[in-house]
Design an enzyme around this catalytic site. Sequence first.
Site, PDB file in Angstrom:
ATOM      1  N   ASP A   1      17.567  24.115 -29.068  1.00  0.00           N
ATOM      2  CA  ASP A   1      18.186  22.891 -29.568  1.00  0.00           C
ATOM      3  C   ASP A   1      19.704  22.905 -29.530  1.00  0.00           C
ATOM      4  OD1 ASP A   1      18.583  24.770 -31.644  1.00  0.00           O
ATOM      5  OD2 ASP A   1      18.782  23.142 -33.094  1.00  0.00           O
TER       6      ASP A   1
ATOM      7  N   ASP B   1      21.880  27.252 -26.074  1.00  0.00           N
ATOM      8  CA  ASP B   1      20.589  27.376 -25.366  1.00  0.00           C
ATOM      9  C   ASP B   1      20.622  26.724 -23.981  1.00  0.00           C
ATOM     10  OD1 ASP B   1      19.327  28.613 -27.589  1.00  0.00           O
ATOM     11  OD2 ASP B   1      19.091  26.658 -28.534  1.00  0.00           O
TER      12      ASP B   1
ATOM     13  N   CYS C   1       3.301   1.908   2.771  1.00  0.00           N
ATOM     14  CA  CYS C   1       4.525   1.093   2.736  1.00  0.00           C
ATOM     15  C   CYS C   1       5.673   1.927   2.180  1.00  0.00           C
ATOM     16  CB  CYS C   1       4.345  -0.138   1.849  1.00  0.00           C
ATOM     17  SG  CYS C   1       3.283  -1.407   2.546  1.00  0.00           S
TER      18      CYS C   1
ATOM     19  N   ASP D   1      13.907  29.719 -29.048  1.00  0.00           N
ATOM     20  CA  ASP D   1      15.117  30.009 -29.807  1.00  0.00           C
ATOM     21  C   ASP D   1      14.714  30.077 -31.285  1.00  0.00           C
ATOM     22  OD1 ASP D   1      17.905  30.020 -30.585  1.00  0.00           O
ATOM     23  OD2 ASP D   1      17.636  27.921 -31.114  1.00  0.00           O
TER      24      ASP D   1
ATOM     25  N   CYS E   1       0.844  -1.193   0.000  1.00  0.00           N
ATOM     26  CA  CYS E   1       0.000   0.000   0.000  1.00  0.00           C
ATOM     27  C   CYS E   1       0.881   1.245   0.000  1.00  0.00           C
ATOM     28  CB  CYS E   1      -0.934   0.023   1.216  1.00  0.00           C
ATOM     29  SG  CYS E   1      -0.062   0.337   2.759  1.00  0.00           S
TER      30      CYS E   1
END
Length: 748
Positions: A636, A640, A29, A436, A26
């Site tokens: 990308d 960046d 736990c 960007d 459960c």
Amino acid sequence: MEIEQILTDKSVVFQNKNVKVLGMTCASCAVSLESYLTPLEGVSNVSVNYPNQSVSLTYDKNLISLNQLKQKAQEIGYEIILEENASDKIDEIEKERHKRHGIKLIVSAIFALPVFVMAMFFMGKIPYENWIMMGLSIPVLFWSGREFYSIAWKKMRHFSANMDTLVALSTGVAFIFSVINTVFPHFLENQGIVAHVYFESAVVIIMFILLGRYLEEGAKSKTSLAIKKLIGLKPKMVTVIRNGEEQVIPYNEIIGGELILLKPGDRIPVDGKVKKGNSFVDESMISGEPIPVEKNKGKTVFAGTINQKGSLFIISQRIGEETLLSKIIHQVEKAQASKPKIQKLVDKIAGIFVPIVIGLSIITFMIWYFFGPEPRIVHALVSLITVLIIACPCALGLATPTALMVGIGRGAQLGILVKDAQSLEMAYKINTLILDKTGTLTEGRPMVTDMIWSKEKSSERLKGILLSIESRSEHPIAEAITIYLRKNQVVEEDTESFESFTGMGALVKYEGNKYLVGNTKLMNHYKVKISPNFTKMAMELEKEAKTVVYFSNNNQVEAIIAVADRVKKEAEMAIKQVKKMGIEVVMLTGDNKAVAKVIAQEVGIENYKANLLPADKGDYIEEIQKRGKVVAMAGDGINDSHGLAQANVGIAMGSGSDIAMESASLTLMTSNLNHIVMAIKLSKATMQTIRQNLFWAFIYNIIAIPIAAGILYPISGFLLNPMIAGAAMALSSISVLANSLRLKKRTI
């Protein structure tokens, strides 16, 4: 150890490890295991994921080992799996456990149903009925339900508690009370109290909880289905070429530099490059795009994708855990094991919930015993049992992690790789999206947009000479022109004496003529006249942020070529959708202002900043964050990475650098801007599901506990039957799981 000491002590070697755990039944736990392991010397962080049956550990290997952590977990009844292929072992164990629970459920039903029928319909009509019911109850409690009592005992020895504690206490009290009234019925009867027995409550509660767990285990396995599907993308056997002969070997025997034969329909086992052949490959598992990608010599292929029509020979480059597929699997597992703030809060509540429930049940018992109507002991006992059963925190504990697991898995299927759960929790809150330019809004590479010839129909010979010049140049613009001409089936002419001029262009000689390709500087240097018409066209093209190249024959310009980094076709529509969500869009670029303006206008962005250094992007994001903005940035490139790390949610585009992906909290497996919209929608849908789950889990307990305690008895004489409480508790957990699984069907 003090934080300052940790930072300066080079002997401290922290390791992060995500391992599977057995024995959790459960949500409490998970809290129990966390609270037991966290105080240990050398342990920095423990994060347990109950639905995923895993624990993420950060520890100093000089102070404590994984085997020691495993032993500590065993002390309170949990088994940490350290072996290789743990996922496969866990799958086998879970299947066996699920089967065993099914058998226990059947046995409990066989013995519990007669007890229930006797108690409900034939009470007082069968000789020795109490003794018969006691005999039928023993296999249910001490075989089918034995696990509840053994785990509860282990917990009690370490002053801990979980759902099994509640079940063991409630059914144990009911059974012992009933045994006493069966063996010594005169004890209560002499006091004028009917010696009731509650064997049916004890056995039916066990049966209902076993049923709930059986259904819950089946549903939980579906929440981690995305991981199992990703692992299933690895082929079992592979055809390789060794010593000039085809050999079929197991997947795990592939070595780097191996020559692999892919037949139509084969699943690609490694990341590599095509050495020979031509085919189309289904890369939808990586990109989310349904259109197959053409592959020929020199093209890259990825593990888990499917070769379609032709045969390919590929050279293996990244194998095993180094492949993109393995990294995706690891990323998804790591994300599913991580916890957002809302889950950490729920874990704290679940951790104190069981002791509170035990306290409430004792208070309920005392109120009924001292102030309730006769028979007080019976009413007090029934209410205590009912409160213990109905207040199980399973639904509360399952509410957040199950929704996150399904949401993260759904993201992986859509090509959205979630690095941690916090980013999924945060993405729907963003009110500013930073984009960007190069590689994010644009394709990221120069492409020919216009090729205008002085004569309406230029000769194929001139195009062939142009191709001859550009194919020898290494300049990106020359590469773009070469690709354009070859796509148009231009045949290259055999020219002479190629000469390159840095920053200006190139020259060749052909059949006594001098041909130039380059900018105005080169044309002026060789005194080539540019017609007023071409000059005007060039000015118009440059206003559109395009680079203009001239091609001349001796002193006459034959053509002008415009090259630009094209805006992605979906960019304008994606930005419109983001704006509809009430999110402000800003473009940041290192390019000049004129180019930035043209691109921004083309895609519909009003706010943009140009001529920025990489650090400037991060500084700008920090500045608007101070004004209360919740910022997402998509990029990308390496330039960046600062901005991606600074943003509340960093989104790396699929075509980007490894550094950008490492800095980002979300990675799009394609460079399609529509996936940014999908990521925001996925976050919104996941958090909506979590809120729904938590609402129903809290409402269930808020309503159910007072009713179980008997709040309606003074008004209507209604007391909740413990058997109904057991069924309601099981149903609450299943309803939360079912609601989470709806995410798999949601349109994102």
